[in-house]
Design a protein around this motif. Structure first.
Motif, mmCIF file in Angstrom:
data_model
loop_
_atom_site.group_PDB
_atom_site.id
_atom_site.type_symbol
_atom_site.label_atom_id
_atom_site.label_comp_id
_atom_site.label_asym_id
_atom_site.label_seq_id
_atom_site.Cartn_x
_atom_site.Cartn_y
_atom_site.Cartn_z
ATOM 1 N N ALA A 34 6.430 78.006 22.510
ATOM 2 C CA ALA A 34 7.307 79.124 22.141
ATOM 3 C C ALA A 34 8.319 79.357 23.266
ATOM 4 C CB ALA A 34 6.488 80.383 21.896
ATOM 5 N N PRO A 35 9.452 79.972 22.976
ATOM 6 C CA PRO A 35 10.425 80.249 24.039
ATOM 7 C C PRO A 35 9.791 81.078 25.164
ATOM 8 C CG PRO A 35 11.407 80.657 21.896
ATOM 9 C CD PRO A 35 9.934 80.410 21.664
ATOM 10 N N ALA A 36 10.038 80.676 26.390
ATOM 11 C CA ALA A 36 9.468 81.386 27.538
ATOM 12 C C ALA A 36 10.120 82.752 27.720
ATOM 13 C CB ALA A 36 9.650 80.558 28.804
ATOM 14 N N ALA A 37 9.295 83.719 28.121
ATOM 15 C CA ALA A 37 9.774 85.068 28.369
ATOM 16 C C ALA A 37 9.447 85.532 29.783
ATOM 17 C CB ALA A 37 9.161 86.036 27.365
ATOM 18 N N ALA A 38 8.642 84.740 30.502
ATOM 19 C CA ALA A 38 8.261 85.123 31.861
ATOM 20 C C ALA A 38 7.783 83.902 32.629
ATOM 21 C CB ALA A 38 7.161 86.176 31.829
ATOM 22 N N LEU A 39 7.820 84.028 33.929
ATOM 23 C CA LEU A 39 7.250 83.041 34.830
ATOM 24 C C LEU A 39 6.085 83.754 35.514
ATOM 25 C CD1 LEU A 39 7.542 80.195 36.055
ATOM 26 C CD2 LEU A 39 9.100 81.168 37.739
ATOM 27 N N VAL A 40 4.870 83.230 35.332
ATOM 28 C CA VAL A 40 3.646 83.887 35.797
ATOM 29 C C VAL A 40 2.936 83.001 36.805
ATOM 30 C CG1 VAL A 40 1.409 84.812 35.059
ATOM 31 C CG2 VAL A 40 3.411 85.086 33.591
ATOM 32 N N HIS A 41 2.436 83.602 37.883
ATOM 33 C CA HIS A 41 1.687 82.861 38.903
ATOM 34 C C HIS A 41 0.208 83.179 38.772
ATOM 35 C CE1 HIS A 41 0.075 81.872 42.905
ATOM 36 N NE2 HIS A 41 0.905 80.853 42.763
ATOM 37 N N HIS A 42 -0.626 82.145 38.938
ATOM 38 C CA HIS A 42 -2.075 82.307 38.851
ATOM 39 C C HIS A 42 -2.800 82.018 40.143
ATOM 40 C CE1 HIS A 42 -3.488 83.314 34.887
ATOM 41 N NE2 HIS A 42 -2.480 82.629 34.388
ATOM 42 N N GLY A 43 -2.185 81.352 41.056
ATOM 43 C CA GLY A 43 -2.885 80.957 42.265
ATOM 44 C C GLY A 43 -3.557 79.601 42.131
ATOM 45 N N ARG A 44 -3.728 79.125 40.895
ATOM 46 C CA ARG A 44 -4.331 77.802 40.683
ATOM 47 C C ARG A 44 -3.316 76.700 40.917
ATOM 48 N NH1 ARG A 44 -6.287 80.156 35.415
ATOM 49 N NH2 ARG A 44 -4.504 79.050 34.559
ATOM 50 N N ARG A 45 -2.082 77.075 40.986
ATOM 51 C CA ARG A 45 -1.000 76.098 41.062
ATOM 52 C C ARG A 45 0.054 76.628 42.019
ATOM 53 N NH1 ARG A 45 1.647 74.544 35.291
ATOM 54 N NH2 ARG A 45 2.773 72.679 35.889
ATOM 55 N N GLU A 46 0.702 75.736 42.731
ATOM 56 C CA GLU A 46 1.711 76.159 43.692
ATOM 57 C C GLU A 46 2.875 76.879 43.017
ATOM 58 O OE1 GLU A 46 4.230 73.764 46.862
ATOM 59 O OE2 GLU A 46 2.080 73.383 47.026
ATOM 60 N N ASP A 57 1.648 88.390 28.880
ATOM 61 C CA ASP A 57 0.948 89.683 28.906
ATOM 62 C C ASP A 57 -0.560 89.490 28.992
ATOM 63 O OD1 ASP A 57 3.356 91.016 28.752
ATOM 64 O OD2 ASP A 57 3.184 91.446 26.604
ATOM 65 N N HIS A 58 -1.097 88.581 28.200
ATOM 66 C CA HIS A 58 -2.538 88.330 28.207
ATOM 67 C C HIS A 58 -3.009 87.821 29.575
ATOM 68 C CE1 HIS A 58 -6.520 87.237 26.749
ATOM 69 N NE2 HIS A 58 -6.362 86.096 27.410
ATOM 70 N N ASN A 59 -2.266 86.896 30.160
ATOM 71 C CA ASN A 59 -2.662 86.328 31.451
ATOM 72 C C ASN A 59 -2.570 87.334 32.583
ATOM 73 O OD1 ASN A 59 -3.280 83.213 31.605
ATOM 74 N ND2 ASN A 59 -1.947 83.574 29.867
ATOM 75 N N VAL A 60 -1.585 88.216 32.549
ATOM 76 C CA VAL A 60 -1.460 89.236 33.587
ATOM 77 C C VAL A 60 -2.535 90.316 33.413
ATOM 78 C CG1 VAL A 60 0.029 91.075 34.478
ATOM 79 C CG2 VAL A 60 0.972 88.804 34.052
ATOM 80 N N LEU A 61 -2.768 90.747 32.184
ATOM 81 C CA LEU A 61 -3.734 91.819 31.931
ATOM 82 C C LEU A 61 -5.193 91.371 32.032
ATOM 83 C CD1 LEU A 61 -2.005 93.569 28.908
ATOM 84 C CD2 LEU A 61 -2.242 94.458 31.234
ATOM 85 N N ARG A 63 -6.397 87.867 33.022
ATOM 86 C CA ARG A 63 -6.780 86.697 33.819
ATOM 87 C C ARG A 63 -6.293 86.739 35.254
ATOM 88 N NH1 ARG A 63 -5.974 81.810 29.497
ATOM 89 N NH2 ARG A 63 -7.656 82.431 28.114
ATOM 90 N N GLY A 64 -5.789 87.866 35.691
ATOM 91 C CA GLY A 64 -5.389 88.011 37.086
ATOM 92 C C GLY A 64 -4.063 87.388 37.460
ATOM 93 N N GLY A 65 -3.241 87.065 36.474
ATOM 94 C CA GLY A 65 -1.923 86.511 36.755
ATOM 95 C C GLY A 65 -0.977 87.586 37.269
ATOM 96 N N ALA A 66 0.140 87.174 37.814
ATOM 97 C CA ALA A 66 1.158 88.106 38.314
ATOM 98 C C ALA A 66 2.532 87.604 37.882
ATOM 99 C CB ALA A 66 1.096 88.193 39.831
ATOM 100 N N TYR A 67 3.357 88.522 37.423
ATOM 101 C CA TYR A 67 4.709 88.145 37.028
ATOM 102 C C TYR A 67 5.518 87.742 38.253
ATOM 103 C CZ TYR A 67 4.065 90.123 32.379
ATOM 104 O OH TYR A 67 3.633 90.371 31.104
#
Length: 78
Positions: A34-46, A57-61, A63-67
């Motif tokens: 789907a078209p991207a709406a955000a760039l999210v960092h997880h710490g698992r990847r540089e 939204d799901h990953n930030v709320l 799974r501990g991701g950060a916008y």
């Protein structure tokens, strides 16, 4: 002519697609696409993951991701 930060992000958002795994991908990785709406960092990847609004939204709320940056913004949260 020098490209502005706004011009750069406009070009990126025009082609960026969600990299999160599709719910249909059980045996192998299939990107949501789907078209991207955000760039999210997880710490698992540089670098961050491009994600659609739903997956971001799901990953930030949950799974501990950060916008890092959302579509329409030009300032990165690093």
């Amino acid at each position: 002519m020098m490209m502005t930060t706004t011009d750069m992000w406009t070009q990126i958002w025009a082609i960026a697609c969600c990299e999160e795994a599709s719910p249909r991908s059980h045996d192998s990785y299939v990107a949501c696409g789907a078209p991207a709406a955000a760039l999210v960092h997880h710490g698992r990847r540089e670098r961050g993951y491009f994600m659609c609004a739903h997956h971001a939204d799901h990953n930030v709320l949950h799974r501990g991701g950060a916008y890092i940056v959302k579509k329409g913004e030009t300032e990165m949260n690093v």
